[in-house]
Design a protein around this motif. Structure first.
Motif, PDB file in Angstrom:
ATOM      1  N   SER A   2     -11.537  -8.272 -12.773  1.00  0.00           N
ATOM      2  CA  SER A   2     -12.069  -8.661 -11.470  1.00  0.00           C
ATOM      3  C   SER A   2     -13.585  -8.445 -11.408  1.00  0.00           C
ATOM      4  O   SER A   2     -14.170  -7.747 -12.244  1.00  0.00           O
ATOM      5  CB  SER A   2     -11.403  -7.832 -10.366  1.00  0.00           C
ATOM      6  OG  SER A   2     -11.869  -6.500 -10.403  1.00  0.00           O
ATOM      7  N   ASP A  72     -15.505 -12.252  -3.803  1.00  0.00           N
ATOM      8  CA  ASP A  72     -14.307 -11.426  -3.592  1.00  0.00           C
ATOM      9  C   ASP A  72     -14.652 -10.141  -2.842  1.00  0.00           C
ATOM     10  O   ASP A  72     -15.511  -9.374  -3.265  1.00  0.00           O
ATOM     11  CB  ASP A  72     -13.659 -11.053  -4.937  1.00  0.00           C
ATOM     12  CG  ASP A  72     -12.763 -12.156  -5.460  1.00  0.00           C
ATOM     13  OD1 ASP A  72     -12.593 -13.149  -4.730  1.00  0.00           O
ATOM     14  OD2 ASP A  72     -12.245 -12.019  -6.583  1.00  0.00           O
ATOM     15  N   ASP A  75     -10.312  -5.459  -2.116  1.00  0.00           N
ATOM     16  CA  ASP A  75      -8.995  -5.400  -1.490  1.00  0.00           C
ATOM     17  C   ASP A  75      -8.498  -3.950  -1.495  1.00  0.00           C
ATOM     18  O   ASP A  75      -9.237  -3.031  -1.861  1.00  0.00           O
ATOM     19  CB  ASP A  75      -8.011  -6.376  -2.165  1.00  0.00           C
ATOM     20  CG  ASP A  75      -7.665  -5.980  -3.590  1.00  0.00           C
ATOM     21  OD1 ASP A  75      -7.996  -4.856  -4.000  1.00  0.00           O
ATOM     22  OD2 ASP A  75      -7.053  -6.796  -4.303  1.00  0.00           O
ATOM     23  N   ARG A  77      -6.540  -2.258  -3.384  1.00  0.00           N
ATOM     24  CA  ARG A  77      -6.576  -1.559  -4.683  1.00  0.00           C
ATOM     25  C   ARG A  77      -8.013  -1.181  -5.049  1.00  0.00           C
ATOM     26  O   ARG A  77      -8.265  -0.063  -5.502  1.00  0.00           O
ATOM     27  CB  ARG A  77      -5.964  -2.473  -5.749  1.00  0.00           C
ATOM     28  CG  ARG A  77      -6.014  -1.909  -7.164  1.00  0.00           C
ATOM     29  CD  ARG A  77      -5.123  -2.745  -8.071  1.00  0.00           C
ATOM     30  NE  ARG A  77      -5.470  -2.577  -9.464  1.00  0.00           N
ATOM     31  CZ  ARG A  77      -6.236  -3.411 -10.150  1.00  0.00           C
ATOM     32  NH1 ARG A  77      -6.739  -4.489  -9.571  1.00  0.00           N
ATOM     33  NH2 ARG A  77      -6.495  -3.193 -11.425  1.00  0.00           N
ATOM     34  N   ASP A  78      -8.941  -2.110  -4.831  1.00  0.00           N
ATOM     35  CA  ASP A  78     -10.350  -1.811  -5.112  1.00  0.00           C
ATOM     36  C   ASP A  78     -10.830  -0.616  -4.278  1.00  0.00           C
ATOM     37  O   ASP A  78     -11.559   0.246  -4.763  1.00  0.00           O
ATOM     38  CB  ASP A  78     -11.228  -3.029  -4.787  1.00  0.00           C
ATOM     39  CG  ASP A  78     -10.917  -4.222  -5.675  1.00  0.00           C
ATOM     40  OD1 ASP A  78     -10.772  -4.035  -6.894  1.00  0.00           O
ATOM     41  OD2 ASP A  78     -10.807  -5.339  -5.142  1.00  0.00           O
TER      42      ASP A  78
ATOM     43  N   THR B  32      -6.609  -9.635  -4.365  1.00  0.00           N
ATOM     44  CA  THR B  32      -7.111 -10.482  -5.445  1.00  0.00           C
ATOM     45  C   THR B  32      -6.006 -10.769  -6.460  1.00  0.00           C
ATOM     46  O   THR B  32      -4.982 -10.084  -6.497  1.00  0.00           O
ATOM     47  CB  THR B  32      -8.278  -9.791  -6.179  1.00  0.00           C
ATOM     48  OG1 THR B  32      -7.801  -8.560  -6.727  1.00  0.00           O
ATOM     49  CG2 THR B  32      -9.429  -9.510  -5.241  1.00  0.00           C
ATOM     50  N   GLN B  34      -6.170 -10.174  -9.524  1.00  0.00           N
ATOM     51  CA  GLN B  34      -6.059  -9.024 -10.429  1.00  0.00           C
ATOM     52  C   GLN B  34      -5.131  -7.955  -9.857  1.00  0.00           C
ATOM     53  O   GLN B  34      -4.428  -7.265 -10.604  1.00  0.00           O
ATOM     54  CB  GLN B  34      -7.438  -8.417 -10.703  1.00  0.00           C
ATOM     55  CG  GLN B  34      -8.302  -9.239 -11.642  1.00  0.00           C
ATOM     56  CD  GLN B  34      -8.909 -10.462 -10.969  1.00  0.00           C
ATOM     57  OE1 GLN B  34      -8.992 -10.519  -9.744  1.00  0.00           O
ATOM     58  NE2 GLN B  34      -9.331 -11.426 -11.763  1.00  0.00           N
ATOM     59  N   THR B  35      -5.107  -7.830  -8.542  1.00  0.00           N
ATOM     60  CA  THR B  35      -4.208  -6.843  -7.923  1.00  0.00           C
ATOM     61  C   THR B  35      -2.754  -7.303  -8.032  1.00  0.00           C
ATOM     62  O   THR B  35      -1.862  -6.486  -8.270  1.00  0.00           O
ATOM     63  CB  THR B  35      -4.628  -6.607  -6.458  1.00  0.00           C
ATOM     64  OG1 THR B  35      -5.917  -5.983  -6.466  1.00  0.00           O
ATOM     65  CG2 THR B  35      -3.647  -5.714  -5.729  1.00  0.00           C
ATOM     66  N   ALA B  38      -1.748  -6.437 -11.451  1.00  0.00           N
ATOM     67  CA  ALA B  38      -1.505  -4.986 -11.571  1.00  0.00           C
ATOM     68  C   ALA B  38      -0.166  -4.606 -10.943  1.00  0.00           C
ATOM     69  O   ALA B  38       0.562  -3.758 -11.471  1.00  0.00           O
ATOM     70  CB  ALA B  38      -2.649  -4.215 -10.911  1.00  0.00           C
TER      71      ALA B  38
END
Lengths: 140, 71
Positions: A2, A72, A75, A77-78, B32, B34-35, B38
């Motif tokens: 990402s 982006d 989110d 998780r980030d 995203t 990518q999440t 995951a």
């Protein structure tokens, strides 16, 4: 990978290079003086300015490489990864500053106090981005 | 390395059943791509809100999508 993970890689590399440059510069100055060199404002300003410029250039390159991900938002998780990595960084910064203050109490060396505290700041930032990479790769 | 949570999921299976891409699912639940990857790989357990959103996308109950793996 990402945008935020690429950003963490870029910042980790830039900050590592900056740490190396700063330590080498101070070591070189200290060798010439045969004692720990005092903190020099132009060196600190040069460090900060170069880090800022390199991080801007790095992020522009990352965005240009994949424009679709450039906007982006972070989110959940980030945000979780940033919070946990920030915790690691905060602990390291705290320990480093306490160590610097402790060293000052025993040596009364203000130069050492500055360099140790600044080193703690640099290392804590590197650890923050390193922890982000570990969490992104290994899971959180 | 972070310890994997004992939570299993059928996100990949249900997503492929419905013909959704990872990016489309991510957009539907507000994360995203990518999440989503995951989550499918078990490297991230979504928040309760996202878990409900995922279940709603698949028109399934939350326990039909997520499970608890006994340690």
């Amino acid at each position: 990978m990402s945008f935020h993970e690429k950003s963490a890689w870029a910042m980790a590399v830039i900050l590592l290079a900056g740490l190396g440059w700063y330590v080498r510069t101070i070591a070189g100055m200290s060798a010439g003086m045969e004692q720990l060199a005092p903190p020099v404002l132009p060196v600190v300003i040069a460090y900060i300015v170069v880090i800022v410029i390199l991080s801007i250039v790095g992020h522009v390159l990352i965005a240009v490489a994949k424009p679709s991900e450039a906007d982006d938002m972070m989110d959940e998780r980030d945000k979780l990864i940033a919070a946990r990595a920030g915790n690691v960084s905060g602990v390291l910064l705290g320990v480093g500053v306490l160590a610097a203050l402790g060293a000052y109490l025993f040596t009364y060396d203000g130069n050492l106090l500055f360099h140790a505290a600044f080193l703690a700041l640099m290392v804590s930032q590197i650890a923050e981005y390193g922890a982000r990479i570990v969490y992104y790769r290994g899971g959180v | 390395m972070a310890k994997r949570p004992p939570i299993t999921n059928r996100v990949r299976e249900l997503r492929e059943r419905d013909g959704l891409s990872q990016a489309a699912l991510g957009q539907a639940i507000g994360v995203t791509r990518q999440t989503v990857i995951a989550i499918e790989q078990g490297r991230y357990s979504p928040s309760l809100e996202s878990a409900f959103r995922i279940s709603r996308v698949f028109h399934a109950g939350i326990e039909d999508v997520f499970g608890w793996e006994e340690e």
